[in-house]
Each structure stands twice: as structure tokens, then as C-alpha cells.
Write a protein that holds these residues in place. Structure first.
Motif, PDB file in Angstrom:
ATOM      1  N   PHE A   1       0.806  -1.226   0.000  1.00 38.44           N
ATOM      2  CA  PHE A   1       0.000   0.000   0.000  1.00 38.44           C
ATOM      3  C   PHE A   1       0.834   1.268   0.000  1.00 38.44           C
ATOM      4  O   PHE A   1       0.324   2.337  -0.322  1.00 38.44           O
ATOM      5  CB  PHE A   1      -0.976  -0.016   1.190  1.00 38.44           C
ATOM      6  CG  PHE A   1      -0.475   0.694   2.416  1.00 38.44           C
ATOM      7  CD1 PHE A   1       0.407   0.088   3.282  1.00 38.44           C
ATOM      8  CD2 PHE A   1      -0.867   1.990   2.687  1.00 38.44           C
ATOM      9  CE1 PHE A   1       0.882   0.744   4.401  1.00 38.44           C
ATOM     10  CE2 PHE A   1      -0.404   2.665   3.809  1.00 38.44           C
ATOM     11  CZ  PHE A   1       0.477   2.032   4.666  1.00 38.44           C
ATOM     12  N   LYS A   2       2.123   1.171   0.351  1.00 36.57           N
ATOM     13  CA  LYS A   2       2.933   2.395   0.385  1.00 36.57           C
ATOM     14  C   LYS A   2       3.014   3.044  -0.992  1.00 36.57           C
ATOM     15  O   LYS A   2       3.223   4.254  -1.098  1.00 36.57           O
ATOM     16  CB  LYS A   2       4.299   2.108   0.953  1.00 36.57           C
ATOM     17  CG  LYS A   2       4.190   1.731   2.428  1.00 36.57           C
ATOM     18  CD  LYS A   2       5.463   1.776   3.196  1.00 36.57           C
ATOM     19  CE  LYS A   2       5.205   1.499   4.666  1.00 36.57           C
ATOM     20  NZ  LYS A   2       4.583   0.165   4.908  1.00 36.57           N
ATOM     21  N   ASP A   3       2.831   2.264  -2.044  1.00 37.89           N
ATOM     22  CA  ASP A   3       2.813   2.850  -3.398  1.00 37.89           C
ATOM     23  C   ASP A   3       1.706   3.889  -3.553  1.00 37.89           C
ATOM     24  O   ASP A   3       1.846   4.831  -4.332  1.00 37.89           O
ATOM     25  CB  ASP A   3       2.581   1.760  -4.452  1.00 37.89           C
ATOM     26  CG  ASP A   3       3.769   0.810  -4.598  1.00 37.89           C
ATOM     27  OD1 ASP A   3       4.914   1.261  -4.399  1.00 37.89           O
ATOM     28  OD2 ASP A   3       3.537  -0.364  -4.917  1.00 37.89           O
TER      29      ASP A   3
ATOM     30  N   SER B   1      -1.742  -2.112  11.252  1.00 36.44           N
ATOM     31  CA  SER B   1      -1.017  -0.883  11.604  1.00 36.44           C
ATOM     32  C   SER B   1       0.372  -1.128  12.167  1.00 36.44           C
ATOM     33  O   SER B   1       0.615  -2.100  12.883  1.00 36.44           O
ATOM     34  CB  SER B   1      -1.828  -0.084  12.631  1.00 36.44           C
ATOM     35  OG  SER B   1      -3.025   0.378  12.039  1.00 36.44           O
ATOM     36  N   GLY B   2       1.265  -0.202  11.841  1.00 33.74           N
ATOM     37  CA  GLY B   2       2.619  -0.212  12.381  1.00 33.74           C
ATOM     38  C   GLY B   2       2.955   1.175  12.876  1.00 33.74           C
ATOM     39  O   GLY B   2       2.852   1.487  14.056  1.00 33.74           O
ATOM     40  N   ASN B   3       3.321   2.052  11.948  1.00 34.20           N
ATOM     41  CA  ASN B   3       3.687   3.420  12.307  1.00 34.20           C
ATOM     42  C   ASN B   3       2.496   4.376  12.387  1.00 34.20           C
ATOM     43  O   ASN B   3       2.677   5.577  12.490  1.00 34.20           O
ATOM     44  CB  ASN B   3       4.729   3.954  11.329  1.00 34.20           C
ATOM     45  CG  ASN B   3       6.126   3.558  11.761  1.00 34.20           C
ATOM     46  OD1 ASN B   3       6.447   3.615  12.948  1.00 34.20           O
ATOM     47  ND2 ASN B   3       6.944   3.133  10.825  1.00 34.20           N
ATOM     48  N   PHE B   4       1.277   3.853  12.282  1.00 37.71           N
ATOM     49  CA  PHE B   4       0.066   4.653  12.456  1.00 37.71           C
ATOM     50  C   PHE B   4      -0.149   5.630  11.297  1.00 37.71           C
ATOM     51  O   PHE B   4      -0.922   6.568  11.403  1.00 37.71           O
ATOM     52  CB  PHE B   4       0.123   5.428  13.792  1.00 37.71           C
ATOM     53  CG  PHE B   4      -1.219   5.838  14.336  1.00 37.71           C
ATOM     54  CD1 PHE B   4      -2.031   4.929  14.972  1.00 37.71           C
ATOM     55  CD2 PHE B   4      -1.670   7.144  14.202  1.00 37.71           C
ATOM     56  CE1 PHE B   4      -3.271   5.308  15.482  1.00 37.71           C
ATOM     57  CE2 PHE B   4      -2.911   7.546  14.706  1.00 37.71           C
ATOM     58  CZ  PHE B   4      -3.710   6.610  15.350  1.00 37.71           C
ATOM     59  N   GLY B   5       0.520   5.401  10.147  1.00 39.60           N
ATOM     60  CA  GLY B   5       0.343   6.301   9.019  1.00 39.60           C
ATOM     61  C   GLY B   5      -0.973   6.025   8.297  1.00 39.60           C
ATOM     62  O   GLY B   5      -1.763   6.932   8.025  1.00 39.60           O
ATOM     63  N   ASN B   6      -1.202   4.762   8.001  1.00 33.86           N
ATOM     64  CA  ASN B   6      -2.394   4.373   7.258  1.00 33.86           C
ATOM     65  C   ASN B   6      -3.665   4.756   8.031  1.00 33.86           C
ATOM     66  O   ASN B   6      -4.528   5.479   7.530  1.00 33.86           O
ATOM     67  CB  ASN B   6      -2.323   2.855   7.008  1.00 33.86           C
ATOM     68  CG  ASN B   6      -3.322   2.392   5.968  1.00 33.86           C
ATOM     69  OD1 ASN B   6      -4.188   3.154   5.550  1.00 33.86           O
ATOM     70  ND2 ASN B   6      -3.211   1.142   5.552  1.00 33.86           N
ATOM     71  N   ILE B   7      -3.762   4.312   9.270  1.00 35.88           N
ATOM     72  CA  ILE B   7      -5.006   4.557  10.017  1.00 35.88           C
ATOM     73  C   ILE B   7      -5.151   6.032  10.389  1.00 35.88           C
ATOM     74  O   ILE B   7      -6.276   6.530  10.556  1.00 35.88           O
ATOM     75  CB  ILE B   7      -5.100   3.653  11.268  1.00 35.88           C
ATOM     76  CG1 ILE B   7      -6.569   3.526  11.701  1.00 35.88           C
ATOM     77  CG2 ILE B   7      -4.218   4.165  12.396  1.00 35.88           C
ATOM     78  CD1 ILE B   7      -6.847   2.381  12.649  1.00 35.88           C
TER      79      ILE B   7
ATOM     80  N   GLU C   1      -6.405  -4.110   2.452  1.00 38.92           N
ATOM     81  CA  GLU C   1      -5.354  -5.053   2.053  1.00 38.92           C
ATOM     82  C   GLU C   1      -4.079  -4.254   1.811  1.00 38.92           C
ATOM     83  O   GLU C   1      -4.020  -3.431   0.911  1.00 38.92           O
ATOM     84  CB  GLU C   1      -5.742  -5.780   0.766  1.00 38.92           C
ATOM     85  CG  GLU C   1      -4.652  -6.712   0.286  1.00 38.92           C
ATOM     86  CD  GLU C   1      -4.967  -7.322  -1.070  1.00 38.92           C
ATOM     87  OE1 GLU C   1      -5.173  -8.538  -1.124  1.00 38.92           O
ATOM     88  OE2 GLU C   1      -5.021  -6.569  -2.063  1.00 38.92           O
ATOM     89  N   THR C   2      -3.037  -4.523   2.612  1.00 38.67           N
ATOM     90  CA  THR C   2      -1.844  -3.674   2.520  1.00 38.67           C
ATOM     91  C   THR C   2      -0.705  -4.283   1.726  1.00 38.67           C
ATOM     92  O   THR C   2       0.277  -3.606   1.443  1.00 38.67           O
ATOM     93  CB  THR C   2      -1.339  -3.263   3.921  1.00 38.67           C
ATOM     94  OG1 THR C   2      -1.116  -4.436   4.699  1.00 38.67           O
ATOM     95  CG2 THR C   2      -2.356  -2.377   4.622  1.00 38.67           C
ATOM     96  N   ALA C   3      -0.790  -5.568   1.387  1.00 36.33           N
ATOM     97  CA  ALA C   3       0.254  -6.161   0.536  1.00 36.33           C
ATOM     98  C   ALA C   3      -0.337  -7.371  -0.184  1.00 36.33           C
ATOM     99  O   ALA C   3      -1.371  -7.902   0.227  1.00 36.33           O
ATOM    100  CB  ALA C   3       1.470  -6.578   1.350  1.00 36.33           C
TER     101      ALA C   3
END
Ligand SMILES: *Cc1c(COP(=O)(O)O)cnc(C)c1O
Length: 472
Positions: free
Chosen positions: A112-114, A256-262, A418-420
Motif C-alpha cells: 500500500f505504500k505505493d 497498523s505499524g507506524n500509524f500512518g495508514n489509520i 489489504e496492505t500487501a
């Protein structure tokens, strides 16, 4: 629209001023002074738009220092079927009644970072061109972020990427993805050490302020506001696909990891998108789940940070989380003073903080709920989803789905982000289902392409010399 720091610096800055920057000068993160509210008529009009046109509308609310025609062109160059595989860009598929998966991982690096990084590439090229400046992006990666940055910046004018990775420690697929890029502005540096060594070199180079200034060293880390803003768009797009009318509400579940997406989901909700719950899912690294259950934010040490089968969520602290705390505390100068105290001296001295009861109580009103997923949960979820629906999901998405199921509300559709793609995490997919995920057609045979990279020792001075030689 102007931007302020979560720690109190209120120097008014426009979007273009903060685009190429990382942290604010006071160490805080940039946020807009306020969140524009989207009224019912606007929401209705947006329902009919293409993804690129929707992105243009949303970005326009936050960007007033790029001429609209230029912004429109950049956004349309970014969100194409050619780059993201479908006209919908983020197609929604139904697993069962009321439960959907929104695909954010059909970009060039299958994650999803793309979604944000591709836009950042175009914005950087535009802004640097406008200023007649150059930028050297220096980063360290163990795989995902580095490749998303390289695929976003490849061939862009005015930008060079110097990406450090631990030599021989990335998966063959990740190596192939990054090292097969032949673009002259992409430099892969394989460091004879581990990921932490790479990160230490980046820090050492960035702390040499004179070198940093001379060579225009920058980053593309996850705290960049433009990345967050780009992500707001797919919450709207997911909502429109899952509903027929704007009277309906939906919930989103976010690995979630770094809280960027949410955090982008939080912004969408603040703008008035009818989001019922924001379901935050963590893996064994449960810093954020702990916070939303208890009000205590406790940064983990490296010994306490687990290496998991959803590795992109293996974090010890959540770099974007400060933005939410600032909003929770009121998004005003008092909130900034308290945020500065919590994320400055409190974390430095005590390794975390606990919010007072009256500070934490409003969190529920922001829609957040949370949960955690382990390796065993991940395997069970991947297996179950494959057996019952014939759908293969990746390990991070499985964490999201597992926690989503714990927070369903009758009559409210749940959208799992879906993130990957599963192809990136073949070993765990095999462990769960006994079969290998099919690689996407565009990447078949990528391991056999010629590779372009430079091996270097764990030595910041050597990396600096390399940058000096190639900064032209
Ligand atoms: C980066 C990443 C995440 C975590 O996203 P945050 O914005 O850091 O919360 C989840 N899944 C995948 C596949 C990722 O690459």
C-alpha cells in the motif's frame, strides 16, 4: 490552508513549504490548522468521480499553493490503470455479506505504500523543478519502504535516491525488485551489516549538518504529511464502493505499524466521512493496541521488538501517533504544549506516558477500537479465508481481518484494507495453505534480471564519499 506543528510552532507554512521537509523545527509533526468539513452535497457529488478526480478534490482542500491545473495533471499522471492495474485503482471485493477487502496493493511494489509514494514522486519532481533545486534522498530499508521510494522516484528530474540495505539479508525477491532498477538516479548501496547499521549510517550522515546542507540530503519517511494526505483518498473511495447512499456508515480495519495508514482514516473521519469504527490491528508488536485499551503508550526497546511474519508492522514506536494524540488533546495551543511534553521529555526519560483519565476518555469518540493478531492467528486466518472464499490474503491483511471480525457491528459494513499482496510473503502463505501464491505477471522472472548495486562496509565516511561522487 496552513500547517502547524503538533508541538506548538505556529509559523504559518503552506503545503509546498512542508512537502520536502521531515519534522517541524520544534521536533513535532505537521498538521493542517483545521480539517475541512465535507458537506452532504459535496459527498454526493464525489460519489460519481474517478479515483484521480476524487484525489484532486480532496487534495485541493489542503493544497492552495500549487495551481489547480498543475495539481490535476500530477494526480492524473499518478493514479492510472497502467500503474495500479485497474480503473478502480483500489477495487473492493466482497468476502461475505457486510465484509469487504479493499485492495491497496496493486502498485509497482505490491504494497500500500505505493498509493502515497507514487504521488510523492510526482510532487517532488514538480516542486524541485519549480524551485530549480535538487534533492538527494537518503534512506535505509529492510525491504518495503525502500523499494516503494525507488519505484516512485525512478527517472524523476531533480531527485536522486541513495538507499542502504543490509547486504545479503533481504529476500531474493526484494533484492531483485530494488536492484534490477537501471535508472541512473537510483543508487542501491548494500551495506555489509544489518539493518540497524544502515540506519545508524543514515543518522550519522544526517547529523553532519554541513554535509546535509551541501548535498541537499532529504528523506521520504512515513511522517511526511503529503503521504498521509494521499492515503485519505482511498478511505473515501472504499466508502463509495461499499455503500449506495451517504446515510450509511462503514467501519475500516487497518493493519497498523507506524500509524500512518489509520491516521489517514482518522483525517477522513474528521472531514465528515461517515466512518463508524476505525479498527486498529497490530501484530505481536502491540504498542498501539495497548494504548487504545489502556491509555498508556509505552515505547519498546529492541529486545522487546519481535520479528514477525507480518514484518512491515514490526515497530517499537509509532512515528505518526503523535498526530492523533495532538487531536485527541484538542488540536490547539494547549494540546501542543502537552504533546510536546509527552513526546519530548516524557518519552526520553520514562520511555512512554499514561494519559490522564479525562485526556483518554474522548478517544472512544474518535471511533478507535483495537486488537492484536499473532503468528498462529495469521496462519488460521489465511487458511480459513482461502478455504472458505478461495481468496489468498497476505500476512498483514490477515492481521487486519482477524481483528476486524472481533469488531463487527450489525448492519455496518466492515472494510479490511489489504496492505500487501500474498506473493511478497510466500513462505507464510505456504505454511498456512500448503501452496505458493502466484506472482503477479509483471514480476515473473524478475530474479533473473541484471542487478545494479554497490557493496560498501559499515562506514558512514565511505557512504558520504559515494554520495559526493554521485551528486551531480
Ligand atoms: C507499512 C505497512 C503497514 C503499516 O502501515 P503504517 O502506516 O505504518 O501503520 C502494514 N502493512 C504493510 C504491508 C506495510 O507495508
Amino acid at each position: 490552508m496552513k500547517y502547524v506543528s503538533t508541538r506548538g510552532d505556529t509559523t504559518p507554512r503552506g503545503f509546498s513549504d512542508i512537502l520536502l521537509e521531515g519534522l517541524a523545527p520544534d521536533g513535532g509533526l505537521y498538521l493542517p490548522t483545521h480539517y475541512p468539513k465535507v458537506d452532504a452535497a459535496t459527498l454526493q457529488r464525489w460519489r460519481a468521480l474517478s479515483y484521480a478526480d476524487l484525489a484532486f478534490e480532496i487534495l485541493s482542500l489542503y493544497i492552495d499553493d500549487i495551481p489547480p491545473a498543475d495539481l490535476k495533471r500530477l494526480v492524473h499522471a499518478t493514479y492510472t490503470k497502467q500503474v495500479f492495474g485497474t480503473d478502480a485503482i483500489v477495487p473492493l471485493s466482497k468476502l461475505e455479506d457486510g465484509l469487504f477487502i479493499e485492495a491497496l496493493s496493486n502498485g509497482p511494489t505490491l504494497a500500500f505504500k505505493d498509493m502515497a509514494m507514487q504521488l510523492l514522486g510526482h510532487l517532488f519532481e514538480y516542486e524541485l523543478g519549480r524551485r530549480g533545486e535538487q534533492l538527494n534522498i537518503l534512506g535505509a530499508t529492510s525491504g518495503d519502504t525502500g523499494s516503494a521510494a525507488e519505484y516512485a522516484m525512478r527517472g524523476k528530474q531533480g531527485v536522486r535516491v541513495f538507499m542502504l540495505s543490509p547486504h545479503g539479508r533481504m529476500s531474493p525477491f526484494q533484492q531483485a525488485q530494488m536492484f534490477s532498477l537501471q535508472d541512473a538516479n537510483i543508487h542501491n548501496i548494500a551495506v555489509e551489516g544489518v539493518f540497524d547499521d544502515c540506519q545508524d549510517i543514515v543518522k550519522a550522515v544526517s547529523h553532519d549538518l554541513d554535509f546535509k546542507r551541501r548535498h541537499k540530503i532529504g528523506t521520504v519517511n512515513s511522517i511526511n504529511w503529503a503521504r498521509l494526505l494521499a492515503q485519505v483518498v482511498y478511505y473515501f473511495a472504499g466508502y463509495f464502493q461499499a455503500t449506495k447512499s451517504n446515510d450509511e456508515r462503514v467501519s475500516f480495519a487497518v493493519p497498523s505499524g507506524n500509524f500512518g495508514n489509520i491516521c489517514a482514516g482518522h483525517v477522513a473521519r474528521m472531514m465528515g466521512l461517515p466512518i463508524h469504527r476505525l479498527v486498529l490491528a497490530t501484530n505481536e508488536n502491540d504498542v498501539l493496541d495497548e494504548f487504545f485499551r489502556t491509555g498508556t503508550y509505552r515505547v519498546r526497546g529492541s529486545a522487546e521488538t519481535h520479528e514477525t511474519s507480518s514484518p512491515s508492522m514490526d515497530i517499537s514506536k509509532a512515528s505518526n501517533f503523535e498526530r492523533f494524540v495532538f487531536d485527541l488533546l484538542g488540536h490547539d495551543p494547549n494540546a501542543a504544549a502537552r504533546t510536546a511534553e509527552l513526546f519530548g521529555p516524557k518519552i526520553a526519560k520514562e520511555g512512554g506516558f499514561t494519559l490522564a483519565r479525562e485526556e483518554f476518555a474522548p478517544a472512544a469518540g474518535f471511533g478507535f477500537v483495537s486488537g492484536k493478531s499473532t503468528h498462529a492467528d495469521r496462519l488460521a486466518t489465511i487458511r480459513d479465508t482461502f478455504q472458505r472464499f478461495g481468496t489468498l490474503i497476505d500476512t498483514h491483511t490477515a492481521d487486519g481481518l482477524k481483528v476486524a471480525r472481533e469488531h463487527r457491528d450489525a448492519g455496518v459494513p466492515m472494510i479490511v484494507l489489504e496492505t500487501a499482496l500474498p506473493a511478497k510473503f510466500a513462505a507464510t502463505i505456504r505454511e498456512a495453505t500448503g501452496r505458493d501464491p502466484a506472482p503477479p505477471a509483471a514480476l515473473v522472472g524478475i530474479e533473473k534480471l541484471p542487478k545494479r548495486f554497490t557493496v560498501m562496509p559499515v562506514d558512514a565516511a565511505a557512504v558520504k564519499r559515494y554520495i559526493e561522487t554521485h551528486d551531480r
